[in-house]
Structure formats: C-alpha cells, structure tokens
Write an enzyme that holds these catalytic residues in place. Structure first.
Site, PDB file in Angstrom:
ATOM      1  N   HIS A 170      -3.385  -4.701   1.890  1.00 14.58           N
ATOM      2  CA  HIS A 170      -2.720  -4.945   3.179  1.00 14.58           C
ATOM      3  C   HIS A 170      -2.714  -6.446   3.481  1.00 14.58           C
ATOM      4  O   HIS A 170      -3.655  -6.949   4.100  1.00 14.58           O
ATOM      5  CB  HIS A 170      -3.487  -4.229   4.303  1.00 14.58           C
ATOM      6  CG  HIS A 170      -3.214  -2.765   4.394  1.00 14.58           C
ATOM      7  ND1 HIS A 170      -2.362  -2.224   5.327  1.00 14.58           N
ATOM      8  CD2 HIS A 170      -3.672  -1.733   3.666  1.00 14.58           C
ATOM      9  CE1 HIS A 170      -2.309  -0.909   5.174  1.00 14.58           C
ATOM     10  NE2 HIS A 170      -3.107  -0.584   4.175  1.00 14.58           N
ATOM     11  N   CYS A 201       0.832  -1.203   0.000  1.00 14.32           N
ATOM     12  CA  CYS A 201       0.000   0.000   0.000  1.00 14.32           C
ATOM     13  C   CYS A 201       0.874   1.263   0.000  1.00 14.32           C
ATOM     14  O   CYS A 201       1.540   1.536  -0.984  1.00 14.32           O
ATOM     15  CB  CYS A 201      -1.003  -0.065   1.146  1.00 14.32           C
ATOM     16  SG  CYS A 201      -2.440   0.974   0.828  1.00 14.32           S
ATOM     17  N   GLU A 240      -1.160  -8.066   5.622  1.00 13.51           N
ATOM     18  CA  GLU A 240      -0.889  -8.370   7.033  1.00 13.51           C
ATOM     19  C   GLU A 240      -2.138  -8.288   7.899  1.00 13.51           C
ATOM     20  O   GLU A 240      -2.091  -8.591   9.078  1.00 13.51           O
ATOM     21  CB  GLU A 240       0.201  -7.415   7.568  1.00 13.51           C
ATOM     22  CG  GLU A 240      -0.264  -5.997   7.901  1.00 13.51           C
ATOM     23  CD  GLU A 240      -0.571  -5.120   6.672  1.00 13.51           C
ATOM     24  OE1 GLU A 240      -0.514  -5.612   5.533  1.00 13.51           O
ATOM     25  OE2 GLU A 240      -0.899  -3.942   6.882  1.00 13.51           O
TER      26      GLU A 240
HETATM   27  N1  LIG Z   1      -3.463   2.041   3.420  1.00 13.83           N
HETATM   28  C1  LIG Z   1      -2.531   2.772   2.880  1.00 13.83           C
HETATM   29  O1  LIG Z   1      -1.331   2.500   3.001  1.00 13.83           O
HETATM   30  C2  LIG Z   1      -3.011   3.993   2.165  1.00 13.83           C
HETATM   31  C3  LIG Z   1      -1.971   4.691   1.348  1.00 13.83           C
HETATM   32  C4  LIG Z   1      -2.263   6.168   1.316  1.00 13.83           C
HETATM   33  N2  LIG Z   1      -3.486   6.445   0.620  1.00 13.83           N
HETATM   34  C5  LIG Z   1      -1.095   6.905   0.713  1.00 13.83           C
HETATM   35  O2  LIG Z   1      -1.228   7.502  -0.307  1.00 13.83           O
HETATM   36  O3  LIG Z   1      -0.055   6.890   1.292  1.00 13.83           O
END
Ligand SMILES: NC(=O)CC[C@H](N)C(=O)O
Length: 191
Positions: free
Chosen positions: A170, A79, A172
């Site tokens: 995610h 992410c 995890e």
């Molecule tokens: N759950 C996340 O890691 C979101 C990422 C977040 N939207 C970003 O741009 O950093």
C-alpha cells in the site's frame, strides 16, 4: 494539471487522493463510469478484491475499465488492485480485468505475516521505500515484457508492463509519495 482517478467503489481511496495531491496532480474519486473520460490515469486501490469485483459488476464498470485500458491510459493497481489487474490468479479459472501479464497469489505472505512493513528497493523509485503489506498478494510469475521493479525475500512485489503498474503493498499509507510519483510520471509520458 494531470487528472488521476482513484476507483472509488471500495478500499483505501482517500489515502491515494492525498498522495496524488501531494505529487501536484489532481485526484478524482471515480464513482461513475462516465468519470473515466475525464482522467489521464487510474489507480485501483487496495481493499478486498472479491468485494471490489462484486461492485465493479454491480455498477457496470467492467467494460468501461477495459475500454479505458484499450485507450492506452495508464493504470496502477495496489494490493487488491493488483489482483484485479492481473491476467492470472492462482487457484482461479478466470481473472478480473486480466490486463497486466502476471500471475498473482492472494494472501500469500502467510498468517503470521498478515500485516508487516518492509524496506524495499524499487526500480525507478529508489531505496528505503517502506512498503506496507496487508494480507498482501505477491507476483508468482511475469510475462516476457513485464519489468520486475521490486522483490521482497525473493518474491516479486512490484512490476510494470507498459501502461500497467502493479504492487503488492500500500504505497498510499505512508508519507513517502515516490511510488505515486512513478505512476504520475508514467501518465505524463503517455500524454
Ligand atoms: N490490502 C489488500 O488490498 C488485501 C487484498 C486482499 N487480501 C484481496 O485478496 O483482495
């Protein structure tokens, strides 16, 4: 035992440690740059990429992280971590670490889908993997030697380029540790 670090500046750190340990490796929270010397692979967790970048600069992690990558050790960005690893970010002139040859778009699943779960098929992992997406980015484009591992509704959500692995979701946050295991296998192979 393999030692897997999780960059511990911000984000979902402990959940990754739990998943690493469930896979039979040692999980180490990385808060100081010299700890990077102790580990065989590094996970950059989800959280908020702009905040994590600020902390990377504040604690002088940028150069040590690039050196870690140059040493050939595997890195896995989930992410926000994927955004930090990417070579290109839509609407940004500069990347953060700029290591994984993909272009990512932040918060790209739209407002109504700020958070959702989806069943994914992931190469090297298997089927029915529940991906948890939280204000997730997706991969818009990949470079030549990048392997696309998974798509959701036509959008690339996981990819690998040699030592670098990235995913939009995610892995995890559920008890399914197969994605973590994929990374640990990469670390094993790199040794
Ligand atoms: N759950 C996340 O890691 C979101 C990422 C977040 N939207 C970003 O741009 O950093």
């Amino acid at each position: 035992m393999l030692k897997i670090g999780v960059l511990g500046l911000q984000g979902a750190v402990r959940e990754h440690i739990r998943s690493i340990e469930a896979c039979g490796a040692e999980g180490i929270i990385i808060k100081k740059t010299n700890q990077l010397n102790e580990i065989d692979g590094l996970i950059i967790p989800g959280g908020e990429s702009t905040t994590m970048r600020r902390l990377i600069d504040k604690y002088n992690f940028m150069q040590p992280l690039k050196e870690f990558a140059s040493s050939g050790k595997p890195m896995f960005g989930t992410c926000a971590g994927l955004i930090l690893l990417a070579k290109h970010i839509v609407d940004y002139n500069e990347p953060h670490l700029g290591l994984l040859d993909v272009k990512v778009e932040r918060n790209s699943f739209g407002r109504q889908k700020d958070s959702f779960e989806a069943e994914l098929t992931i190469t090297g992992v298997g089927e029915d993997f529940v991906g948890v997406f939280i204000r997730a980015p997706h991969i818009v484009e990949v470079g030549e030697d990048v392997e696309i591992l998974s798509k959701h509704n036509g959008r690339i959500v996981a990819a690998r380029q040699g030592q670098f692995l990235g995913c939009s979701f995610h892995p995890e946050l559920t008890d399914d540790n197969r994605m973590t295991q994929l990374f640990i296998n990469m670390v094993k192979e790199s040794k």
